[in-house]
Design a protein around this motif. Sequence first.
Motif, PDB file in Angstrom:
ATOM      1  N   ASP A  73      54.775  51.032  47.228  1.00 20.11           N
ATOM      2  CA  ASP A  73      53.443  50.813  46.657  1.00 20.11           C
ATOM      3  C   ASP A  73      53.557  49.725  45.590  1.00 20.11           C
ATOM      4  O   ASP A  73      53.998  49.966  44.472  1.00 20.11           O
ATOM      5  N   LYS A  75      51.510  48.014  43.623  1.00 13.86           N
ATOM      6  CA  LYS A  75      50.851  48.169  42.319  1.00 13.86           C
ATOM      7  C   LYS A  75      51.538  49.231  41.473  1.00 13.86           C
ATOM      8  O   LYS A  75      51.704  49.069  40.256  1.00 13.86           O
ATOM      9  N   GLU A  78      54.817  47.748  40.068  1.00 11.67           N
ATOM     10  CA  GLU A  78      54.582  46.809  38.965  1.00 11.67           C
ATOM     11  C   GLU A  78      54.220  47.548  37.685  1.00 11.67           C
ATOM     12  O   GLU A  78      54.741  47.223  36.608  1.00 11.67           O
ATOM     13  N   ALA A  79      53.346  48.538  37.787  1.00 14.99           N
ATOM     14  CA  ALA A  79      52.926  49.287  36.603  1.00 14.99           C
ATOM     15  C   ALA A  79      54.092  50.052  35.996  1.00 14.99           C
ATOM     16  O   ALA A  79      54.281  50.068  34.772  1.00 14.99           O
TER      17      ALA A  79
END
Length: 255
Positions: A73, A75, A78-79
């Motif tokens: 995933d 996103k 990155e988070a």
Amino acid sequence: MNQAHLRKFDLTGRVALVTGASRGLGAAMSRGLAQAGAEVILNGRDAATLEAQAEKLRAEGLACRVSAFDVTDGKAVEAAVAGLGPIDILLHNAGNQHRAPIEETTEAGWHSVIDTHLTALWRLSRLVVPGMKQRRRGKVIATGSLASDLGRATITPYASAKGGLKMFIRALAVELGPWNIQCNAIGPGWFDTEMNKPLLDNPEWLAMVQRRCPAGRYAQPEEIAGTAVFLASGASDFVSGQMLFVDGGVTASMS
């Protein structure tokens, strides 16, 4: 070996992110890195399983924390990585399998394996490498496989991912060498892990392993930890772009 040589294996002050760390080889390598002094960030998809593993390490006086996210995933990756702080050692071990004849291999199965093993390594590397460049040091390590070099029926997605992983590591090693960043892969042979349970339960397969592997047996997960520590430490500062097989001699044997 004198104390100066031993210090080359000391990971004190280093932070290691290990994916697929809740069980099997990932858990064993995480423990090895932590025993060598690193603070280990355990990654996997299930927070409760990771916390249980973290508690085992903390009970041994080892430094670790948990970061649960799905490496496929973008996103979420990155988070999560943005909140972890500097990463000195990236060990990408998350993996899965999709066993089927080629005509029965689904597109979803193909992408699941490629995304977990290979795309995730690209995604994680591009996020942690800038910090490594700034500090002019770092280690990128990936878990490969016998399938990085040797073919076997019904695992085309897995073999493709592990073969691609090997070449990704080699290309990245060339690219990052000027920043004192080393990139290597570990190639496990046949280990007694949960993912291999379908094979372990097959008497014919076990007999083949005993015949084909010069060591004559499956390996235990803890037997891979020393290799991970070596590749994460200063002892391997002139080792880069390599696939180091931990296979009991399988890839050296013609039998």
